[in-house]
Scaffold this active site. Structure first.
Site, mmCIF file in Angstrom:
data_model
loop_
_atom_site.group_PDB
_atom_site.id
_atom_site.type_symbol
_atom_site.label_atom_id
_atom_site.label_comp_id
_atom_site.label_asym_id
_atom_site.label_seq_id
_atom_site.Cartn_x
_atom_site.Cartn_y
_atom_site.Cartn_z
ATOM 1 N N ASP A 155 0.715 -1.603 0.021
ATOM 2 C CA ASP A 155 -0.062 -0.386 -0.209
ATOM 3 C C ASP A 155 1.114 1.096 0.066
ATOM 4 O OD1 ASP A 155 -2.540 -1.179 0.260
ATOM 5 O OD2 ASP A 155 -2.771 -1.493 2.153
ATOM 6 N N ASP A 208 -5.095 -8.077 14.757
ATOM 7 C CA ASP A 208 -4.857 -9.630 15.302
ATOM 8 C C ASP A 208 -5.110 -10.599 16.496
ATOM 9 O OD1 ASP A 208 -3.296 -7.566 17.035
ATOM 10 O OD2 ASP A 208 -1.189 -7.873 16.193
#
Length: 504
Positions: free
Chosen positions: A91, A239
Site C-alpha cells: 500500500d 490480530d
C-alpha cells in the site's frame, strides 16, 4: 479528616491494590512457567512428507529500507515451490513500490510464484490489505510477516506439522531481535518481548488458555480466518481481535517458543512510544468488544479469568497514574499526620507489585540471557522506569480506546538498523516528530522531582517511590527523545538506502 483527603486516600489505596493485583498476575505467570513440564514448552514435529499449500503474505506501507530483505527471505524459504505462494501486499506511496517491483520481477523470473499486490488505497490499513490478499490467495495456510522480519529458511517446515491437528487455527513463533545491542532502549524492549513470548505465551499455550496471534511471524489456517469472520478494522489490533473470535469459535492456538523469527526493534523513543500507544488503544478497543463475549461463553472459569487479565492489561497505565496523583495530592493535604499509613499498607502493596514485576522480568532475563544473563538483570529497573515514562501517553491511548475515538493506523518506522554503532537511521526518512512531547515530558519530570524535594523538606507524607519513578521516567524518556531529535531530517536521504537497493 476532611472529605477530600478521605477520598484521595481511598482512591490511592484502591489504585495501589489494583496494581498489586496486576503484579500478582505477572508473578503467577512466572510461577506457572517454572512449574510446567519442560516438554510442554516446545515441540518439533517431524518434517512432513505431504506439504500443505501455503500463501505468505507481506503487508507493506512505506518500508523502503527493509522491504527487499523480507521479500528475499520469503522467496528463499525452504518449501516446495509448487506449494508456496507469496503475496507482497503493498500500500506504499513512496520508493518502496519500485524496490518491491524489482525484487518481485527477479524472483518471478526464477520460477517463484510471487505477486506484487497493489490496492490503490489504504482503506482499513493492515487488516484491509490482509483481507484483500486473502480473497485471491491459493494457500490452505496463510503465513504473515511484517516488513521488518527476516524468517529463517526452515520456518514453514518446522511449523506446518502442527496443522495435522484439524482444530489448530494458528501457530505463533517467538520474535527474535536483530538489533538488540543497538542501545539501552532496544535492550529494554528485547527483555519486555522475551517475557511476553516465553512466559506469557508459553504458559497460556501449555495451559490451554486463550492467547493471541502477534500480528506477524505466525501461520493461520485459512478456514479458521473465514470461520471467525475475517480480518476487521474496527480496532487497531486486528490480530488480537481475530485471535479471540477464532478461539471463541472453538479453534485451538499453538505457540512454538523454539522457532524464532528475528525482527528490528524501534530505535527511536518516539517510535516506541507511538507503537505502544497503538497497541494500548487497539487492545482496549478489542477488550471492550470481546470481554462481554468471553463472559457469556461456555468456558472454564480459569480460561475466562486469564482472558480478563490478558485483555485488560493496558488499564494498568491509568491506574498507575491515578495512584501517583492521588498519593501526592493526599500527602500534601495530610501533612505529617498520616505518614505511618503511607509507609505501611500502601508501602506493602506497592512493594509487592514492584517485586512481582521484578521477578517476572528477572526470570525472562535468566531464560533468554544466555551466559551473560546477570547483566540483563540490570535492565529490570529500566523496564519500570520506561513504563512510568510513557504512562501518561498510554493512559490517553486507553481513553481513546474506551471512547472509540477515531485514530489512523500509524505504522512503526524501520530503518534496517544494524549493530551497536549504526547511526544511519538518524539521517533516514520516516523519522517520528516528537519535539513537543519530549519537552512536555522533561518539564513534567522536573516538576515531579521538585515536588518530591519540597515534600521532603516540609516532611510531607507523599509516596517517595512514585515520586522517584515518575520523575525519573518522564525525564529519561523526554531527554532521550530530545537527544534523538537532534539528528532528525524531514526529507528522504539517498545516502541511507540499503546496499541491495543501491545495487538494484
Amino acid at each position: 479528616m476532611s472529605i477530600p483527603l478521605t477520598l484521595l486516600l481511598a482512591l490511592h489505596l484502591a489504585a495501589s491494590a489494583v496494581l498489586a493485583a496486576y503484579g500478582y498476575h505477572r508473578l503467577s505467570l512466572a510461577v506457572r512457567f517454572l512449574r510446567q513440564s519442560p516438554t510442554t514448552r516446545t515441540r518439533d514435529p517431524a518434517r512432513e512428507t505431504q506439504y500443505p499449500s501455503v500463501t505468505v503474505q507481506i503487508p507493506l506501507y512505506n518500508e523502503r529500507y527493509v522491504a527487499e530483505d523480507i521479500v528475499c527471505a520469503a522467496a528463499e524459504l525452504d518449501y516446495p515451490v509448487s506449494q508456496l505462494e507469496i503475496q507482497v501486499l503493498d500500500d506504499s506511496t513512496d520508493e518502496t513500490t519500485a524496490v518491491v517491483g524489482r525484487v518481485v520481477r527477479r524472483y518471478r523470473a526464477r520460477g517463484i510464484r510471487i505477486s506484487h499486490v497493489r490496492r490503490g488505497t489504504r482503506c482499513d490499513f493492515k487488516a484491509g490489505a490482509l483481507d484483500h490478499g486473502l480473497a485471491c490467495a491459493r494457500g490452505e495456510l496463510i503465513a504473515i510477516f511484517d516488513a521488518d522480519f527476516v524468517p529463517p529458511r526452515d520456518f514453514l517446515c518446522r511449523l506446518v506439522g502442527e496443522f495435522a491437528d484439524p482444530q489448530v487455527a494458528m501457530v505463533q513463533a517467538r520474535w527474535g531481535h536483530l538489533n538488540q545491542p543497538a542501545s539501552l532502549l532496544t535492550r529494554v524492549q528485547a527483555l519486555q518481548l522475551d517475557a511476553h513470548f516465553t512466559i506469557e505465551q508459553g504458559v497460556r499455550c501449555a495451559g490451554s488458555l486463550f492467547f493471541n496471534f502477534n500480528g506477524t511471524a505466525g501461520i493461520w489456517r485459512r478456514a479458521a480466518i473465514r470461520d471467525a469472520g475475517g480480518w476487521r478494522a474496527n480496532t487497531l489490533t486486528e490480530d488480537l481481535d481475530l485471535s479471540y473470535r477464532a478461539q471463541l469459535n472453538g479453534w485451538r492456538f499453538v505457540y512454538r517458543d523454539d522457532v524464532e523469527a528475528p525482527a528490528e526493534l524501534p530505535v527511536e523513543i518516539a517510535a516506541y512510544r507511538q507503537q505502544q500507544q497503538r497497541w494500548a488503544q487497539g487492545g482496549v478497543q478489542a477488550a471492550t468488544t470481546l470481554l462481554p463475549r468471553v463472559v457469556r461463553a461456555t468456558l472454564p472459569t480459569r480460561v475466562k479469568r486469564e482472558a480478563f487479565w490478558h485483555l485488560a492489561g493496558h488499564f494498568a497505565y491509568p491506574v498507575l497514574v491515578t495512584m501517583a496523583m492521588a498519593g501526592v495530592s493526599a500527602g500534601w493535604l495530610a501533612g505529617e499526620h498520616y505518614r505511618p499509613w503511607f509507609y505501611g499498607i500502601d508501602g506493602f502493596l506497592l512493594s509487592f507489585a514492584t517485586l512481582s514485576l521484578a521477578f517476572y522480568y528477572g526470570l525472562a532475563a535468566k531464560l533468554r540471557g544466555g551466559p551473560e544473563w546477570p547483566k540483563r538483570l540490570a535492565l529490570v529497573p529500566c523496564v519500570m522506569v520506561l513504563g512510568a515514562g510513557i504512562s501518561l501517553g498510554q493512559s490517553i491511548a486507553v481513553a481513546r480506546g474506551v471512547f472509540r475515538w477515531p485514530t489512523p493506523f500509524v505504522r512503526t518506522p524501520k530503518y534496517r538498523q544494524g549493530g551497536k554503532h549504526d547511526r544511519a537511521w538518524r539521517r533516514a526518512s520516516y523519522r517520528v516528530s516528537a519535539l513537543g512531547v519530549a519537552l512536555a515530558e522533561c518539564c513534567a519530570g522536573l516538576a515531579v522531582l521538585v515536588v518530591g524535594a519540597c515534600a521532603v523538606v516540609q516532611h510531607l507524607a507523599v509516596p517517595p517511590g512514585a515520586i522517584a519513578l515518575f520523575g525519573t521516567g518522564f525525564l529519561a524518556t523526554g531527554t532521550a527523545a530530545l537527544i534523538q531529535h537532534r539528528g532528525k531530517r524531514t526529507r528522504n536521504d539517498p545516502a541511507t538506502l540499503s546496499t541491495r537497493e543501491k545495487a538494484a
